[in-house]
Enzyme design. Structure first.
Site, PDB file in Angstrom:
ATOM      1  N   VAL A  89      -0.397  -3.449  -3.769  1.00  0.00           N
ATOM      2  CA  VAL A  89       0.057  -4.702  -4.395  1.00  0.00           C
ATOM      3  C   VAL A  89       0.399  -4.470  -5.865  1.00  0.00           C
ATOM      4  O   VAL A  89       0.884  -5.380  -6.535  1.00  0.00           O
ATOM      5  CB  VAL A  89      -1.035  -5.798  -4.241  1.00  0.00           C
ATOM      6  CG1 VAL A  89      -1.210  -6.156  -2.764  1.00  0.00           C
ATOM      7  CG2 VAL A  89      -2.362  -5.399  -4.862  1.00  0.00           C
ATOM      8  N   HIS A 132       1.540  -5.984   1.766  1.00  0.00           N
ATOM      9  CA  HIS A 132       0.317  -6.783   1.547  1.00  0.00           C
ATOM     10  C   HIS A 132       0.407  -7.675   0.316  1.00  0.00           C
ATOM     11  O   HIS A 132      -0.602  -8.118  -0.198  1.00  0.00           O
ATOM     12  CB  HIS A 132      -0.895  -5.850   1.446  1.00  0.00           C
ATOM     13  CG  HIS A 132      -1.163  -5.137   2.741  1.00  0.00           C
ATOM     14  ND1 HIS A 132      -1.957  -4.018   2.827  1.00  0.00           N
ATOM     15  CD2 HIS A 132      -0.716  -5.367   4.000  1.00  0.00           C
ATOM     16  CE1 HIS A 132      -2.003  -3.611   4.093  1.00  0.00           C
ATOM     17  NE2 HIS A 132      -1.236  -4.406   4.816  1.00  0.00           N
ATOM     18  N   GLY A 191      -1.284   8.821   0.853  1.00  0.00           N
ATOM     19  CA  GLY A 191      -2.448   8.126   0.289  1.00  0.00           C
ATOM     20  C   GLY A 191      -2.894   6.889   1.027  1.00  0.00           C
ATOM     21  O   GLY A 191      -3.154   5.861   0.407  1.00  0.00           O
ATOM     22  N   SER A 238      -5.570   5.640   4.400  1.00  0.00           N
ATOM     23  CA  SER A 238      -6.561   6.094   5.393  1.00  0.00           C
ATOM     24  C   SER A 238      -6.136   5.683   6.795  1.00  0.00           C
ATOM     25  O   SER A 238      -6.835   5.963   7.777  1.00  0.00           O
ATOM     26  CB  SER A 238      -7.928   5.476   5.061  1.00  0.00           C
ATOM     27  OG  SER A 238      -7.816   4.053   5.037  1.00  0.00           O
TER      28      SER A 238
HETATM   29  N1  APR Z   1      -3.478  11.150  -3.864  1.00  0.00           N
HETATM   30  C1  APR Z   1      -3.190  10.790  -2.586  1.00  0.00           C
HETATM   31  N2  APR Z   1      -4.081  10.206  -1.756  1.00  0.00           N
HETATM   32  C2  APR Z   1      -5.314   9.978  -2.248  1.00  0.00           C
HETATM   33  C3  APR Z   1      -5.698  10.303  -3.562  1.00  0.00           C
HETATM   34  C4  APR Z   1      -4.710  10.919  -4.392  1.00  0.00           C
HETATM   35  N3  APR Z   1      -4.982  11.283  -5.649  1.00  0.00           N
HETATM   36  N4  APR Z   1      -7.004   9.938  -3.738  1.00  0.00           N
HETATM   37  C5  APR Z   1      -7.404   9.380  -2.566  1.00  0.00           C
HETATM   38  N5  APR Z   1      -6.405   9.423  -1.672  1.00  0.00           N
HETATM   39  C6  APR Z   1      -6.396   8.928  -0.285  1.00  0.00           C
HETATM   40  C7  APR Z   1      -7.740   8.912   0.404  1.00  0.00           C
HETATM   41  O1  APR Z   1      -8.026  10.194   0.954  1.00  0.00           O
HETATM   42  C8  APR Z   1      -7.502   7.858   1.494  1.00  0.00           C
HETATM   43  O2  APR Z   1      -6.951   8.450   2.663  1.00  0.00           O
HETATM   44  O3  APR Z   1      -5.977   7.585  -0.305  1.00  0.00           O
HETATM   45  C9  APR Z   1      -6.468   6.930   0.854  1.00  0.00           C
HETATM   46  C10 APR Z   1      -7.053   5.610   0.429  1.00  0.00           C
HETATM   47  O4  APR Z   1      -7.439   4.917   1.597  1.00  0.00           O
HETATM   48  P1  APR Z   1      -7.854   3.359   1.435  1.00  0.00           P
HETATM   49  O5  APR Z   1      -8.740   3.212   0.246  1.00  0.00           O
HETATM   50  O6  APR Z   1      -8.309   2.903   2.785  1.00  0.00           O
HETATM   51  O7  APR Z   1      -6.472   2.650   1.057  1.00  0.00           O
HETATM   52  P2  APR Z   1      -5.354   2.135   2.045  1.00  0.00           P
HETATM   53  O8  APR Z   1      -5.215   3.021   3.233  1.00  0.00           O
HETATM   54  O9  APR Z   1      -4.138   1.885   1.219  1.00  0.00           O
HETATM   55  O10 APR Z   1      -5.936   0.702   2.523  1.00  0.00           O
HETATM   56  C11 APR Z   1      -5.073  -0.076   3.348  1.00  0.00           C
HETATM   57  O11 APR Z   1      -6.651  -1.877   3.275  1.00  0.00           O
HETATM   58  O12 APR Z   1      -8.131  -2.941   1.942  1.00  0.00           O
HETATM   59  C12 APR Z   1      -6.912  -3.081   2.538  1.00  0.00           C
HETATM   60  O13 APR Z   1      -5.062  -4.324   1.877  1.00  0.00           O
HETATM   61  C13 APR Z   1      -5.829  -3.243   1.515  1.00  0.00           C
HETATM   62  O14 APR Z   1      -3.649  -2.218   1.433  1.00  0.00           O
HETATM   63  C14 APR Z   1      -5.034  -1.946   1.636  1.00  0.00           C
HETATM   64  C15 APR Z   1      -5.301  -1.525   3.063  1.00  0.00           C
END
Ligand code: APR
Length: 230
Positions: free
Chosen positions: A88, A104, A172, A174
């Protein structure tokens, strides 16, 4: 030009100092997601939700796009680039990416609670809201964020973009939140797929090239590979 489609998550902005959600000391460790990012939570305690997003906006104002965001923007000289993001924040836009689709919502926007098509962009020096904030029609506003339990209006557009991709890159995320995580399933068979993440989640799709690095380093490596795929 070939269509290069990115699907980015919180990890894309980690190197800009924006906390991810599920990493160690992630946002959801401090704020239970259902309390501050769900429709139920919003109805129960809108004041808390306004405070939570005010805090995230403050964090965003101090953040700058990182080299990963900039590398994605730079690829626009070689490809027809489309960014689909779960984030966001506005860091892709501030890096200069011209085609960004938010799944989102957008942190720097609020919308009327009475007419949801009325969306307002907040400015750097006016980005705090509360339950008493009113729009020009006198109606209360809410964060222009897709809360859990709410539909994802831009998802069908995102599916079409993924289906049209000649190259698909995931960075980036999960891959635990749907429908965003299912975008990769819309990519045509045989399309090259890359996944940049220091701790990549398991991906069921075959022939995915994993770059187990951070966004900036990973995008530098991927840019060299993509130069030979124009
Ligand atoms: N570069 C790339 N990836 C990274 C880095 C980095 N420096 N640091 C961490 N990561 C990765 C982690 O390994 C993980 O796989 O970023 C990912 C973060 O995962 P989440 O915190 O689950 O974020 P995201 O997948 O975007 O969440 C999806 O969940 O909470 C809701 O709406 C919210 O949009 C979000 C959605």
């Amino acid at each position: 030009m070939k269509k290069l489609v990115f699907s980015t998550g919180a990890g894309m902005s980690a190197e800009s100092g924006i906390r991810t959600f599920r990493d160690a000391n992630g946002l959801w460790e401090e704020y239970p997601v259902m309390q501050v990012a769900s429709h139920t939570g919003y109805l129960k305690d809108p004041a808390l939700i306004h405070r939570f997003y005010n805090e995230r906006r403050k964090q965003l104002l101090d953040a700058q796009p990182n080299n990963g965001h900039i590398a994605i923007r730079n690829l626009e000289s070689m490809f027809d680039v489309q960014v689909i993001t779960q984030n966001v924040d506005d860091l892709h836009e501030r890096a200069g990416s011209t085609n960004v689709l938010h799944l989102h919502g957008e942190l720097m926007k609020v919308r009327s609670t009475k007419h949801e098509e009325r969306v307002y962009t907040l400015t750097r020096d006016n980005c705090e809201t509360s339950v008493d904030t009113r729009d020009e029609y006198g109606d209360p506003v809410r964060p222009h964020i897709v809360f859990f339990e709410e539909p994802v209006p831009n998802f069908s557009a995102a599916m079409r973009l993924a289906q049209q991709a000649d190259i698909f890159v995931v960075i980036g995320t999960s891959l635990v939140v749907y429908p965003a995580a299912s975008l990769i399933d819309c990519v045509r068979p045989g399309t090259p797929v890359f996944y940049i993440d220091p701790k990549p989640a398991a991906i069921s799709r075959p022939n995915v090239t994993i770059i187990a690095k951070g966004a900036s380093e990973g995008m530098a490596e991927l840019t060299e590979i993509l130069k030979g795929m124009q």
